[in-house]
Design a protein around this motif. Structure first.
Motif, PDB file in Angstrom:
ATOM      1  N   PRO A   1       1.035  -1.014   0.004  1.00 16.02           N
ATOM      2  CA  PRO A   1       0.298   0.054   0.111  1.00 16.02           C
ATOM      3  C   PRO A   1       0.797   1.337  -0.014  1.00 16.02           C
ATOM      4  CG  PRO A   1      -0.548  -1.251   1.583  1.00 16.02           C
ATOM      5  CD  PRO A   1       1.114  -2.169   1.384  1.00 16.02           C
ATOM      6  N   GLU A   2       0.641   1.889  -0.703  1.00 18.70           N
ATOM      7  CA  GLU A   2       1.211   3.175  -0.793  1.00 18.70           C
ATOM      8  C   GLU A   2       0.431   4.457   0.472  1.00 18.70           C
ATOM      9  OE1 GLU A   2       0.000   4.876  -4.354  1.00 18.70           O
ATOM     10  OE2 GLU A   2       0.889   4.223  -5.659  1.00 18.70           O
ATOM     11  N   GLN A   3       0.842   5.923   0.638  1.00 17.54           N
ATOM     12  CA  GLN A   3       1.289   6.327   1.593  1.00 17.54           C
ATOM     13  C   GLN A   3      -0.757   6.787   1.286  1.00 17.54           C
ATOM     14  OE1 GLN A   3       2.767   9.632   2.631  1.00 17.54           O
ATOM     15  NE2 GLN A   3       2.013  10.325   4.680  1.00 17.54           N
TER      16      GLN A   3
ATOM     17  N   GLU B   1      -8.917   9.273   0.117  1.00 15.73           N
ATOM     18  CA  GLU B   1      -9.920   8.223   0.100  1.00 15.73           C
ATOM     19  C   GLU B   1      -9.580   6.855   0.549  1.00 15.73           C
ATOM     20  OE1 GLU B   1     -10.083  10.676  -2.466  1.00 15.73           O
ATOM     21  OE2 GLU B   1     -12.794  11.066  -2.235  1.00 15.73           O
ATOM     22  N   SER B   2      -9.942   6.069   0.803  1.00 16.01           N
ATOM     23  CA  SER B   2      -9.570   4.605   1.364  1.00 16.01           C
ATOM     24  C   SER B   2     -10.169   3.395   0.735  1.00 16.01           C
ATOM     25  CB  SER B   2      -8.227   5.221   1.880  1.00 16.01           C
ATOM     26  OG  SER B   2      -8.847   4.777   3.635  1.00 16.01           O
ATOM     27  N   VAL B   3      -9.776   2.242   0.623  1.00 15.15           N
ATOM     28  CA  VAL B   3     -10.499   1.306   0.683  1.00 15.15           C
ATOM     29  C   VAL B   3      -9.139   0.035   1.880  1.00 15.15           C
ATOM     30  CG1 VAL B   3     -11.041  -0.323  -0.535  1.00 15.15           C
ATOM     31  CG2 VAL B   3     -10.846   1.758  -1.539  1.00 15.15           C
TER      32      VAL B   3
ATOM     33  N   ARG C   1      -5.350  -4.161   5.132  1.00 16.85           N
ATOM     34  CA  ARG C   1      -4.486  -3.680   4.327  1.00 16.85           C
ATOM     35  C   ARG C   1      -5.196  -2.159   3.832  1.00 16.85           C
ATOM     36  NH1 ARG C   1       0.343  -5.712   1.238  1.00 16.85           N
ATOM     37  NH2 ARG C   1       1.535  -6.915   2.749  1.00 16.85           N
ATOM     38  N   THR C   2      -5.182  -1.334   4.369  1.00 14.11           N
ATOM     39  CA  THR C   2      -5.999   0.028   4.217  1.00 14.11           C
ATOM     40  C   THR C   2      -5.204   0.747   2.651  1.00 14.11           C
ATOM     41  OG1 THR C   2      -6.227   0.792   6.541  1.00 14.11           O
ATOM     42  CG2 THR C   2      -6.884   2.935   4.180  1.00 14.11           C
ATOM     43  N   TYR C   3      -6.075   0.977   1.529  1.00 10.65           N
ATOM     44  CA  TYR C   3      -4.991   1.391  -0.090  1.00 10.65           C
ATOM     45  C   TYR C   3      -5.353   2.398  -0.459  1.00 10.65           C
ATOM     46  CZ  TYR C   3      -2.996  -3.916  -0.703  1.00 10.65           C
ATOM     47  OH  TYR C   3      -2.883  -4.712  -0.333  1.00 10.65           O
ATOM     48  N   PRO C   4      -4.944   3.109  -0.869  1.00  7.41           N
ATOM     49  CA  PRO C   4      -5.671   4.608  -1.680  1.00  7.41           C
ATOM     50  C   PRO C   4      -6.350   4.281  -2.752  1.00  7.41           C
ATOM     51  CG  PRO C   4      -2.773   4.902  -1.420  1.00  7.41           C
ATOM     52  CD  PRO C   4      -3.496   3.600  -0.896  1.00  7.41           C
TER      53      PRO C   4
END
Length: 104
Positions: free
Chosen positions: A26-28, A32-34, A39-42
């Motif tokens: 995941p990027e920073q 908004e995110s999913v 993991r939390t992804y942009p």
């Protein structure tokens, strides 16, 4: 589930998205995110990986709608208090810690 992202139809499934995102770091997250797995992804990163399109070709809203319909947890932008806390001057930050607003 059939959805349209950037005027192209895609047949997306929850397991398909999970498989696509497996092994992707995941990027920073800035907006908004999913949440996929643990993991939390942009949103734009997820859209790019799943659709194999350039991030400029689709909006975050299109991907958010699709991920929500598939059952993933989606989060909006950061609260304004978090953003405002980053742009405080050292004087304002110290003043806020003391409980007195600075007027500078």
């Amino acid at each position: 589930m059939r959805c349209v992202i950037a005027r192209f139809p895609f047949d997306l499934t929850k397991t398909g998205v999970l498989e696509s995102m497996k092994g992707i770091k995941p990027e920073q997250v800035v907006g908004e995110s999913v949440i996929i797995g643990r993991r939390t992804y942009p949103v734009k990163q997820v859209g790019q990986v799943v659709t194999r399109q350039d991030r400029r070709d689709f909006s975050a809203g299109e991907v958010l709608r699709a991920m929500t319909q598939l059952g993933f947890t989606c989060r909006g932008t950061l609260p304004e208090t978090t953003v405002a806390a980053r742009v405080l001057s050292p004087l304002q930050r110290a003043s806020a810690m003391l409980g007195t607003p600075a007027t500078a």
